[in-house]
Design an enzyme around this catalytic site. Structure first.
Site, mmCIF file in Angstrom:
data_model
loop_
_atom_site.group_PDB
_atom_site.id
_atom_site.type_symbol
_atom_site.label_atom_id
_atom_site.label_comp_id
_atom_site.label_asym_id
_atom_site.label_seq_id
_atom_site.Cartn_x
_atom_site.Cartn_y
_atom_site.Cartn_z
ATOM 1 C CB CYS A 165 9.775 -7.396 18.961
ATOM 2 S SG CYS A 165 8.809 -6.425 17.734
ATOM 3 C CG ASN A 166 6.338 -3.182 19.557
ATOM 4 O OD1 ASN A 166 5.200 -4.185 20.258
ATOM 5 N ND2 ASN A 166 5.202 -2.524 19.072
ATOM 6 C CD GLU B 64 12.336 -3.595 10.517
ATOM 7 O OE1 GLU B 64 11.227 -4.248 11.213
ATOM 8 O OE2 GLU B 64 12.373 -3.691 9.510
ATOM 9 C CB SER C 53 16.368 -13.990 17.564
ATOM 10 O OG SER C 53 16.645 -14.809 16.660
#
Ligand code: NAD
Length: 488
Positions: A291-292, A257, A236
């Site tokens: 995440c993406n 990332e 995060s």
């Protein structure tokens, strides 16, 4: 064929940390629950600051010799890692599916892609290069060398625990670094099973340690350690900020990332069937915890009604089930109760701010136990609503009508996150504009959001610094030195 049998639901395994080639127990443990039924399935080690320091010290001692080995020799160990993963692929997928409620099909993909990842980086052993530079002086040679940084620390999230662990180990070991991985305390099982599987592949002691425990304890200790050369965190934004603060003390390199709030833009000329299929897939894969994946949708007003008419039945058809026992399930439970309640709070807030829930919008009542949330579609949202600005990390899709492509681009970029984005159009001019104007580390055109190992996975703005995968991901673990050699 699996080499081990694992009776899910009856064995409560107590795991040990893998430090410098040996396994060590910890005094305290963290319970690991099966998110589908809330049963305790394992006890994860609660590593300490001393464990972190011990792993780093062992890495520091072992690295110089490792760094002097030819890269193809180091690559042999990565190939062995790929091999043991393949030999135990079903066992590892079952373990992964059980500890984090990832449907078996996706869990198997994660395990198999991880084996490919080790082989992919092993294949780079003979191809990463330095440079010879022209000198200003006569009889001088200038050579640019790529050297390992030393001790590489990888800090990993729970959502792709196995793959992200490999993302830290493979490039760092190949380039001659020693590696200490801090896996997520939520999903320690599959990674510590991997540690057991590689125990006998002959890796020199200290070159790889796999430890776990809480981020503010073990992760913090690793980030503060002056003997660490690079900290690569996937997690995060909050954890990224903490790591940066700690790394600042020693000017340690960081590669981060972090989170995302991926926009999907549906243009008026788009193939709407394709757009709906890809956006739904991107929203419900691993129960929305990627995440993406598409977190917000902007649809040009000319096709908004038609898009919604196709989207709602597609989201409604998403099958929710137990990750291990329902082989037709598209998604399963959320990782834990905290995450489930966070998603529910975000949907309640969206309603308070004027959003209209067209589908789902609540904790599932379909199951007696487990952290299930219904696939959800929300409309009537505004750009400044929380659900359009903050990462939800759940199966919740807010959709907004936009008056033009320009407005879609403006709204997409209006985010503190900049990880991925997607656009659905057959207009080459819009695609070309998106190349320059959509300010995200990745843009997917007419397809679901999922990166390739030979690409470069990196975020703009608060989504990160540096990145992973491909030849640019390898560079993260190298430092550059120039030799000036004057000939007598
Ligand atoms: P998290 O930030 O809670 O934890 C990630 C890791 O950081 C864990 O190992 C945790 O123990 C550790 N950590 C936490 N606080 C720390 C501290 N103070 N110092 C050092 N380490 C600390 O994230 P999570 O809940 O495991 O994962 C979900 C988040 O990760 C989401 O925001 C998601 O978008 C992001 N994520 C990003 C990518 C990417 O490639 N950009 C990939 C997967 C997940």
């Amino acid at each position: 064929m699996s080499n081990y049998s694992y009776d899910v639901g009856t064995d409560v395994k107590t795991y040990q940390q893998y430090i410098a080639g040996s396994f060590f127990s910890t005094a305290d443990h963290i319970e690991v629950l099966n998110p589908c039924n809330e049963e305790v399935i394992a006890l994860a080690p609660r590593g300490t600051r001393e464990d972190a320091d011990k792993a780093v010290a062992a890495a520091k001692a072992a690295q110089p010799k490792w760094g002097l080995l030819p890269a193809p020799t180091r690559a042999e160990y990565l190939k062995k890692m790929a091999q043991v993963i393949r030999e135990n692929r079903v066992f590892l997928a079952e373990t992964l599916a059980t500890e984090q409620a990832k449907v078996m099909g996706l869990a198997q993909v994660e395990i198999d892609v991880t084996a490919v990842y080790f082989d992919y980086y092993a294949g780079m052993a003979r191809s990463y290069e330095g440079e010879i530079i022209q000198s200003d002086r006569p009889n001088e040679q200038m050579m640019l060398h790529k050297l390992p940084i030393g001790v590489a620390v990888g800090i990993c999230p729970w959502n792709f625990p196995f793959f992200v662990m490999a993302r830290k180990i493979a490039p760092s070991l190949l380039t001659g670094n020693a590696c200490v991985v801090k896996i997520s305390e939520e999903t320690p099982m599959v990674c510590l099973e991997f540690a057991r599987l590689i125990e006998n592949i002959g890796l020199p002691n200290g070159i790889l340690s796999i430890i776990t425990g809480y981020g503010h304890e073990v992760g913090q200790a690793l980030s503060e350690n002056p003997d660490v050369g690079i900290i690569s965190l996937t997690g995060s934004v909050g954890a990224g900020q903490k790591v940066m603060e700690a790394a600042a003390k020693n000017i340690t390199k960081v590669s981060l990332e972090l989170g995302g709030k991926a926009p999907a833009i549906v243009c008026k000329d788009a193939d709407l069937d394709l757009a709906v299929k890809a956006i739904v897939a991107s929203r419900v894969i691993f129960s929305g915890q990627v995440c993406n994946c598409a977190e917000r949708v902007y649809v040009e007003e000319e096709v908004y009604e038609e898009f919604m008419t196709k989207l709602l039945p597609a989201m409604k058809a998403v099958r929710v089930g137990d990750a291990r026992t329902d082989d037709k399930a598209d998604m399963s439970a959320q990782i834990n109760k905290t995450q489930l309640l966070k998603i529910d709070e975000m949907v309640k807030r969206a309603k308070e701010q004027g959003g209209e829930v067209l589908l789902g919008g609540r904790i599932s009542s379909q199951f007696d136990k487990g952290y299930y949330y219904e696939p959800t579609v929300i409309t009537n949202v505004e750009q400044d609503h929380d659900v359009m600005q903050n990462e939800t990390f759940g199966p919740v899709l807010p959709v907004m009508k936009v008056s033009s492509f320009d407005q879609a681009i403006d709204f997409a970029n209006d985010s503190e996150y900049g990880l991925t984005s997607s656009i659905y159009t057959n207009d080459i001019n819009k695609i070309l504009r998106a190349t320059k104007e959509l300010l995200f580390g990745e843009t997917y055109v007419n397809r679901e959001n999922f990166e390739a190992i030979q690409g470069f996975h990196a975020g703009f703005r608060k989504s990160g610094i540096g990145g992973a995968d491909g030849k640019h991901g390898l560079e993260e673990y190298l430092q550059t030195k120039v030799m000036y050699i004057q000939q007598n």
